[in-house]
Design a protein around this motif. Structure first.
Motif, mmCIF file in Angstrom:
data_model
loop_
_atom_site.group_PDB
_atom_site.id
_atom_site.type_symbol
_atom_site.label_atom_id
_atom_site.label_comp_id
_atom_site.label_asym_id
_atom_site.label_seq_id
_atom_site.Cartn_x
_atom_site.Cartn_y
_atom_site.Cartn_z
ATOM 1 N N VAL A 21 7.067 -9.672 13.132
ATOM 2 C CA VAL A 21 7.030 -9.756 11.671
ATOM 3 C C VAL A 21 5.664 -9.285 11.198
ATOM 4 O O VAL A 21 4.691 -9.296 11.963
ATOM 5 N N PRO A 22 5.564 -8.838 9.939
ATOM 6 C CA PRO A 22 4.257 -8.369 9.434
ATOM 7 C C PRO A 22 3.197 -9.461 9.539
ATOM 8 O O PRO A 22 3.456 -10.621 9.197
ATOM 9 N N ASN A 23 1.987 -9.093 10.026
ATOM 10 C CA ASN A 23 0.902 -10.063 10.153
ATOM 11 C C ASN A 23 -0.413 -9.320 10.119
ATOM 12 O O ASN A 23 -0.454 -8.094 10.100
ATOM 13 N N VAL A 24 -1.512 -10.092 10.153
ATOM 14 C CA VAL A 24 -2.826 -9.461 10.034
ATOM 15 C C VAL A 24 -3.379 -8.998 11.378
ATOM 16 O O VAL A 24 -4.500 -8.490 11.436
ATOM 17 N N GLY A 25 -2.623 -9.171 12.433
ATOM 18 C CA GLY A 25 -3.073 -8.680 13.729
ATOM 19 C C GLY A 25 -2.647 -9.579 14.860
ATOM 20 O O GLY A 25 -2.462 -10.781 14.675
ATOM 21 N N PRO A 26 -2.470 -9.010 16.077
ATOM 22 C CA PRO A 26 -2.006 -9.802 17.233
ATOM 23 C C PRO A 26 -2.912 -10.991 17.557
ATOM 24 O O PRO A 26 -2.449 -12.054 17.946
ATOM 25 N N LEU A 27 -4.241 -10.773 17.414
ATOM 26 C CA LEU A 27 -5.155 -11.862 17.743
ATOM 27 C C LEU A 27 -4.879 -13.089 16.883
ATOM 28 O O LEU A 27 -4.897 -14.229 17.373
ATOM 29 N N PHE A 28 -4.626 -12.858 15.592
ATOM 30 C CA PHE A 28 -4.371 -13.984 14.692
ATOM 31 C C PHE A 28 -3.064 -14.699 15.032
ATOM 32 O O PHE A 28 -2.950 -15.914 14.904
ATOM 33 N N LEU A 41 -0.036 -19.046 6.190
ATOM 34 C CA LEU A 41 -0.116 -18.222 4.976
ATOM 35 C C LEU A 41 -1.056 -17.032 5.182
ATOM 36 O O LEU A 41 -0.805 -15.921 4.706
ATOM 37 N N PHE A 42 -2.149 -17.279 5.900
ATOM 38 C CA PHE A 42 -3.136 -16.224 6.106
ATOM 39 C C PHE A 42 -2.643 -15.164 7.096
ATOM 40 O O PHE A 42 -2.859 -13.964 6.911
ATOM 41 N N VAL A 43 -1.954 -15.623 8.151
ATOM 42 C CA VAL A 43 -1.626 -14.717 9.260
ATOM 43 C C VAL A 43 -0.517 -13.740 8.903
ATOM 44 O O VAL A 43 -0.602 -12.540 9.188
ATOM 45 N N PHE A 44 0.545 -14.243 8.294
ATOM 46 C CA PHE A 44 1.712 -13.388 8.107
ATOM 47 C C PHE A 44 1.610 -12.617 6.803
ATOM 48 O O PHE A 44 1.401 -13.192 5.735
ATOM 49 N N ALA A 45 1.770 -11.314 6.900
ATOM 50 C CA ALA A 45 1.487 -10.391 5.811
ATOM 51 C C ALA A 45 2.706 -9.498 5.564
ATOM 52 O O ALA A 45 3.641 -9.492 6.368
ATOM 53 N N PRO A 46 2.731 -8.693 4.514
ATOM 54 C CA PRO A 46 1.664 -8.523 3.516
ATOM 55 C C PRO A 46 1.581 -9.677 2.515
ATOM 56 O O PRO A 46 0.540 -9.938 1.929
ATOM 57 N N ASP A 47 2.708 -10.355 2.278
ATOM 58 C CA ASP A 47 2.698 -11.515 1.389
ATOM 59 C C ASP A 47 3.372 -12.682 2.122
ATOM 60 O O ASP A 47 4.238 -12.467 2.968
ATOM 61 N N THR A 63 -6.949 -14.980 -2.212
ATOM 62 C CA THR A 63 -8.202 -14.337 -2.639
ATOM 63 C C THR A 63 -8.837 -13.590 -1.463
ATOM 64 O O THR A 63 -9.308 -12.448 -1.598
ATOM 65 N N PHE A 64 -8.850 -14.230 -0.295
ATOM 66 C CA PHE A 64 -9.446 -13.601 0.884
ATOM 67 C C PHE A 64 -8.658 -12.364 1.297
ATOM 68 O O PHE A 64 -9.247 -11.334 1.657
ATOM 69 N N ARG A 65 -7.356 -12.437 1.238
ATOM 70 C CA ARG A 65 -6.532 -11.306 1.658
ATOM 71 C C ARG A 65 -6.748 -10.095 0.750
ATOM 72 O O ARG A 65 -6.775 -8.953 1.218
ATOM 73 N N VAL A 66 -6.878 -10.402 -0.553
ATOM 74 C CA VAL A 66 -7.067 -9.289 -1.494
ATOM 75 C C VAL A 66 -8.484 -8.738 -1.435
ATOM 76 O O VAL A 66 -8.715 -7.524 -1.360
ATOM 77 N N LEU A 116 -5.452 -6.446 1.225
ATOM 78 C CA LEU A 116 -3.993 -6.515 1.277
ATOM 79 C C LEU A 116 -3.445 -6.744 -0.128
ATOM 80 O O LEU A 116 -3.995 -7.529 -0.901
ATOM 81 N N PRO A 117 -2.369 -6.025 -0.465
ATOM 82 C CA PRO A 117 -1.806 -6.202 -1.817
ATOM 83 C C PRO A 117 -1.150 -7.575 -1.968
ATOM 84 O O PRO A 117 -0.748 -8.212 -0.990
ATOM 85 N N SER A 118 -1.054 -7.996 -3.214
ATOM 86 C CA SER A 118 -0.439 -9.308 -3.481
ATOM 87 C C SER A 118 0.452 -9.195 -4.698
ATOM 88 O O SER A 118 0.095 -8.535 -5.682
#
Length: 477
Positions: A46-53, A100-106, A146-149, A154-156
């Protein structure tokens, strides 16, 4: 079974579940570990901010899951329970915030649903927990967005952010308003029915609730009656292992009236009980409420009542009713065996003077002592009874007239022996009338009347003993 008792059990059951969250938290702990496995194995899909996260989130889930389980395993007091409850809620809020932080884009609707469950669990765990969880998740959501944007670029979706924040806050406010009202309702019900349950415990009346034949609630009296501990019963032994019904009422029967049964204790012994059983309303399914009382108490009470009804309360000797029953049985046996039965009717001489000069308490002590002396002279087959006042009677089965005369002679001397009352000796005499079956009567009443007539002849003669004579009542053999 009264509705009050069933309601009381229901309230107590609800309160016990609410106070002790170990089972609930254990289930949630297992779900955290399952979620950790799911994140580690499926998170890359699934979309996320990276494998490490994703890996860190999976480890985070597993670590918090183990820490929460460890915290609940160490709960021993209400303070421990409060600390474990707050730590569990903080863990859940942290996990959802990290997700909430890990899985992206929203944040997906799955994360939103998890957030709602955390808010609900906060409301169940403690007062204002739903509002606290909603505020914490909303703050975490704002910080993450706020951090993601700003930092990650990353769009929100503004509408999704508003809906998610609004959903969290609305759920927190609603649950915070509703759950305390439910708590207050439970408290009012407990205040009403709690004393009933307490009284049943103190009276030794065991309460048990079963569902589908398995115990779901019981009181301390039931544990005391069966010898089982709470943990033993929590392992849900079958109802057939706990209660053995009498022949008139099988456990699986449809009858709901009171019946006799036995409770099988933990050590395998059986206890007789009186059982009242009632089904819950049809909407509750196969649920029953049982009231069990140790029947030995009733048996003892009934035995005491029977004993009081058949024995003289002062001396403990059989009374007239019991004596007549035994005499009738002895005459029937004597008739079959062609054997004699002797009666000795005994009246104390000088007893009235004891009452007049020494008081009724001294007179009672004399009667008790004479009863003890009479009992001490009996064979196992003999019976001594007090008919009333200072009048006693002895029945001697298989004893002919000569044996009755010898017994009477010995009794006269035995009764004349001094009796110490308050350190001062006194003596009473005895007048004894003798009648023998079948010569002087062939039924109990006639035989008693014959012995009574002979006794009065002995009293008129100044004491001693006399044998009944049909025409001359004063002849002494």
């Amino acid at each position: 079974m009264s509705q009050a008792t069933a309601s009381a059990v229901s309230v107590a059951s609800q309160r016990s579940v609410r106070v002790d969250h170990k089972r609930l938290e254990g289930t949630i702990g297992v779900l955290r570990l399952v979620a950790a496995v799911a994140v580690l194995t499926l998170g890359q899909a699934v979309p996320n901010v990276g494998p490490l996260f994703v890996i860190v989130l999976g480890v985070f889930f597993a670590g918090y899951g183990l820490l929460v389980l460890l915290a609940w395993s160490r709960v021993r007091s209400s303070a421990d329970r409060e600390g474990a409850t707050r730590f569990s809620l903080a863990a859940d809020i942290s996990l959802v915030g990290f997700a909430l932080f890990v899985f992206a884009p929203d944040p997906s609707w799955t994360i939103y649903a998890c957030g709602f469950l955390v808010i609900a669990s906060g409301g169940i765990r403690f007062r204002s927990g739903a509002l606290l969880a909603a505020a914490s998740l909303s703050l975490a959501f704002v910080v993450v967005m706020t951090f993601r944007v700003a930092a990650l670029g990353l769009p929100s979706d503004a509408l999704l952010v508003i809906l998610q924040l609004g959903g969290y806050l609305t759920a927190g406010v609603l649950l915070n308003a509703v759950l305390p009202e439910l708590d207050a309702l439970r408290e009012r019900e407990h205040d009403t029915y709690g004393p009933i349950l307490q009284a049943q415990d103190e009276a030794g009346e065991a309460v048990l609730m079963t569902e589908a034949g398995q115990p779901t609630y019981w009181n301390k009296a039931f544990e005391a009656m069966t010898g089982y501990t709470h943990d033993d019963l929590a392992r849900a032994p079958a109802m057939s292992d706990l209660v053995v019904a009498g022949e008139s009422e099988p456990i699986g029967g449809e009858g709901d009236g009171p019946f006799d049964a036995q409770v099988r204790r933990r050590d395998g012994s059986l206890v007789d009980v009186d059982v009242a059983r009632a089904p819950a309303p049809a909407a509750d399914g196969d649920r029953r409420v049982w009231l069990l009382r140790d029947a030995s108490v009733r048996h003892r009470a009934e035995a005491e009542l029977r004993d009081q009804a058949l024995h003289d309360p002062l001396t403990g000797l059989p009374n007239r009713a019991l004596f007549l029953d035994r005499l009738a049985s002895a005459i029937a046996a004597a008739q079959r065996n062609e054997a004699p039965v002797s009666l000795l009717m005994l009246d104390l001489d000088g007893f009235k003077a004891v009452n007049d000069t020494r008081g009724h308490q001294a007179g009672d002590l004399v009667l008790i002592e004479i009863a003890s002396r009479l009992s001490g002279t009996l064979r196992e087959s003999d019976t001594a009874a007090r008919l009333g006042g200072d009048e006693f009677v002895l029945m001697l089965p298989a004893t002919p007239l000569l044996g009755a005369i010898e017994a009477s002679r010995a009794l006269v001397d035995f009764i004349l022996a001094p009796i110490a009352i308050e350190g001062r000796p006194l003596s009473v005499g005895a007048s004894i009338g003798i009648a023998v079956y079948p010569n002087h009567g062939r039924d109990a009443q006639v035989l008693l009347a014959s012995a009574d007539a002979a006794m009065y002849e002995a009293k008129r003669a100044g004491g001693g003993y006399r044998t009944f004579q049909a025409h001359i009542g004063t002849t002494q053999p």
